[in-house]
Design a protein around this motif. Structure first.
Motif, PDB file in Angstrom:
ATOM      1  N   LEU A 112       0.805  -1.219   0.000  1.00 39.40           N
ATOM      2  CA  LEU A 112       0.000   0.000   0.000  1.00 39.40           C
ATOM      3  C   LEU A 112       0.840   1.272   0.000  1.00 39.40           C
ATOM      4  O   LEU A 112       0.294   2.373  -0.069  1.00 39.40           O
ATOM      5  N   LEU A 126       0.145  -4.824 -11.820  1.00 38.84           N
ATOM      6  CA  LEU A 126      -1.185  -4.894 -11.205  1.00 38.84           C
ATOM      7  C   LEU A 126      -1.536  -6.325 -10.794  1.00 38.84           C
ATOM      8  O   LEU A 126      -2.134  -6.553  -9.730  1.00 38.84           O
ATOM      9  N   ASP A 155      -8.449  -4.630   0.645  1.00 38.46           N
ATOM     10  CA  ASP A 155      -8.163  -4.576  -0.790  1.00 38.46           C
ATOM     11  C   ASP A 155      -7.145  -3.477  -1.050  1.00 38.46           C
ATOM     12  O   ASP A 155      -6.868  -2.643  -0.169  1.00 38.46           O
ATOM     13  N   VAL A 156      -6.591  -3.449  -2.253  1.00 42.64           N
ATOM     14  CA  VAL A 156      -5.487  -2.543  -2.564  1.00 42.64           C
ATOM     15  C   VAL A 156      -5.939  -1.093  -2.704  1.00 42.64           C
ATOM     16  O   VAL A 156      -5.104  -0.181  -2.721  1.00 42.64           O
ATOM     17  N   GLN A 157      -7.235  -0.842  -2.813  1.00 45.22           N
ATOM     18  CA  GLN A 157      -7.749   0.515  -2.978  1.00 45.22           C
ATOM     19  C   GLN A 157      -8.261   1.127  -1.675  1.00 45.22           C
ATOM     20  O   GLN A 157      -8.737   2.256  -1.671  1.00 45.22           O
ATOM     21  N   MET A 158      -8.159   0.417  -0.571  1.00 44.13           N
ATOM     22  CA  MET A 158      -8.757   0.887   0.684  1.00 44.13           C
ATOM     23  C   MET A 158      -7.916   2.003   1.310  1.00 44.13           C
ATOM     24  O   MET A 158      -6.715   2.134   1.046  1.00 44.13           O
ATOM     25  N   ASP A 159      -8.576   2.795   2.171  1.00 44.80           N
ATOM     26  CA  ASP A 159      -7.842   3.768   2.962  1.00 44.80           C
ATOM     27  C   ASP A 159      -7.473   3.126   4.300  1.00 44.80           C
ATOM     28  O   ASP A 159      -7.560   1.902   4.445  1.00 44.80           O
ATOM     29  N   GLN A 200       0.356  -7.150  -7.672  1.00 46.28           N
ATOM     30  CA  GLN A 200      -0.248  -6.475  -6.531  1.00 46.28           C
ATOM     31  C   GLN A 200      -1.494  -7.214  -6.054  1.00 46.28           C
ATOM     32  O   GLN A 200      -1.675  -7.462  -4.845  1.00 46.28           O
ATOM     33  N   GLN A 201      -2.353  -7.579  -6.991  1.00 39.44           N
ATOM     34  CA  GLN A 201      -3.578  -8.296  -6.626  1.00 39.44           C
ATOM     35  C   GLN A 201      -3.253  -9.684  -6.067  1.00 39.44           C
ATOM     36  O   GLN A 201      -3.888 -10.144  -5.103  1.00 39.44           O
TER      37      GLN A 201
END
Length: 516
Positions: free
Chosen positions: A302, A466, A358-362, A469-470
């Protein structure tokens, strides 16, 4: 001294239990911090000491192995020369070793000083638990274990944060030098407030200790070196495994047949103590595995800097502190087994929350799951400690607390090795699975990502990044689900724990018993 109306007398009367407890916990936090505080400073140490990345890991390995081997010595030394003498010697040795680590000029010096630090530090935690059990009346054992648990569990959480801040703001050497003022204050408090305990003649079983040291040391080397050496494809790991099994087998047989063994196997006949060891082994796996997984997830996946990683993980300690305050009071009023069950379920819930990362979370899911997990583990650790030592005979208390610490540390080593291996394996498997779906014949490629069909190296590299990362995030989620299953697997053990009898209800319960 008075302990309040209606309270029984503690096993050991002290003039200022509050000040003594503060001094003991300062020493405990100082020691526990050092299990994690140096991790983030390793790259800086390697550059300063002229060591490779593989060589510098011995700074951690030497401490862990030395600590594991020395922990069982605590009970024998306490009986032989007295608890106060051992405690003071351990703090002095740990503080001096910290100073030497802070001024080390070569890798060889650093490893030698870390061995000394591990030997001395190994005795601090079991001694702290023994003293807290002895200086508190049985009605306050739960509160005492809450204070003890706070130091044990919060230390590893704030260690990486503090280590990262000291390394970035000052120098990696301050990771060790910070122990000097803490050690001096703790030493002064224990010197003034802790009375000497009675000593007794107890022959040192050299052969028994040697076999236990061989078993524990080999196991720790196996766990620490396994990932780098390729696990059981390596002759080195098979050698460690053989030595660990052989050493433990000979140790048990020897203690069973010897007239004066290093450890009396009679203490393992106490069902609560034996089941408590199994339980703390699983909790050690869960607690430290999560702490080992989160920093690389946050930093490598992250993109969090070291200090921010520590700040995001810090609320986990807040959850632990809140639960410690609550459970310290509840454990004397409710069945401790019920509190353990609540703690397990809350911890399992936190791991379920982590499986949704997930990789997009804050940072909010990380903070929320951390607070919940810290809260749950606090509800497990305190009543479990109370139950484990509730019925143990007083003469076994020194050895019992040593083995409790040893088993918790071994559990953490096993857990970290498991999740590290699973993470590495599943990253590869997940990457292959995801990549296999990105072929020219795949509908999602033709319809949603037609640019892949151009075979542009730049586009292919970005897509591969990508996918990597996933694949890594899915591997972390796999580990969180594995830890969830391990946590729930501990639930049936609660049924094997006995509820301690009320004061005076058990002849053998001694001062460690707790009220229903």
């Amino acid at each position: 001294m008075s302990h309040g109306p209606g309270l029984s007398k503690p096993a050991v009367e002290v003039a200022a239990p509050g000040w003594l407890t503060a001094s003991i916990m300062l020493a405990t936090v100082m020691q526990v911090l050092d299990t994690t505080i140096a991790n983030v400073a390793l790259p800086h140490m390697a550059a300063s000491l002229g060591a490779s990345q593989e060589e510098i890991t011995w700074v951690l390995t030497s401490y862990i192995v030395a600590s594991a081997i020395a922990t069982p010595l605590t009970g024998w030394l306490t009986d032989r020369i007295g608890r106060r003498t051992v405690f003071l010697g351990a703090i002095v040795g740990f503080t001096v070793a910290s100073l030497l680590c802070g001024i080390a000029t070569s890798l060889e010096e650093m490893v030698l000083f870390r061995v000394l630090q591990g030997i001395c530090g190994a005795m601090v935690v079991p001694l702290a638990q023994t003293v807290l059990l002895d200086i508190n009346p049985r009605e306050r054992i739960g509160q005492a274990m809450a204070i003890y648990g706070a130091g044990i569990m919060v230390g590893p959480i704030i260690g990486p944060t503090l280590g990262g801040w000291l390394t970035e703001s000052f120098n990696w050497r301050y990771v060790f030098l910070i122990n000097l003022p803490l050690g001096i204050i703790a030493l002064a408090g224990i010197l003034v407030f802790l009375p000497q305990s009675a000593t007794k003649e107890r022959r040192f079983d050299v052969f028994g200790f040697a076999m236990l040291a061989l078993a524990v040391g080999s196991l720790q080397l196996l766990l620490d070196r396994g990932q780098a050496a390729g696990w059981f494809s390596s002759l080195e790991i098979w050698l460690y495994l053989g030595l660990a099994i052989s050493g433990m087998w000979v140790f048990v047989v020897h203690c069973w047949t010897a007239r004066n063994p290093f450890v009396s196997l009679a203490m393992f006949r106490d069902r609560n103590f034996s089941m408590g060891l199994v339980f703390i082994f699983i909790i050690g796996m869960t607690l430290f595995s999560g702490l080992a997984l989160l920093p690389p997830l946050l930093q490598n996946l992250l993109g969090y800097p070291v200090v921010q990683t520590g700040l995001v993980m810090a609320p986990r300690g807040v959850g632990t502190m809140i639960s410690m305050i609550l459970v310290g009071r509840l454990v004397a009023r409710f069945d401790a087994r019920l509190l353990v069950c609540i703690g397990i379920l809350v911890t399992a819930w936190s791991l379920w929350l982590m499986s949704g990362f997930d990789v997009q979370m804050d940072s909010r899911p990380i903070i929320l799951s951390g607070v919940v997990q810290g809260f749950g583990l606090g509800f497990v650790f305190v009543p479990l400690s109370t139950l484990t030592f509730a019925t143990i005979a007083p003469q076994f208390r020194g050895d019992a607390t040593s083995f409790f610490s040893l088993v918790r540390n071994v559990g953490s080593g096993v857990g970290i090795s498991i999740v590290t291996s699973v993470l590495s394996r599943m990253m590869t498997v997940n990457h292959e699975e995801l990549a296999s779906r990105l072929t020219a014949a795949a509908p999602q490629v033709r319809l949603q990502m037609p640019q892949l069909l151009t075979a542009s190296p730049t586009v292919a590299a970005r897509v591969d990044g990508l996918v990597t990362q996933q694949a890594a995030m899915i591997a972390y989620i796999d580990n969180f689900l594995l830890m969830l299953l391990l946590t729930l697997a501990a639930l049936p053990i609660v049924l094997l724990l006995r509820k301690p009898k009320a004061a005076g209800g058990a002849a053998h319960a001694g001062p460690a018993a707790v009220a229903d």
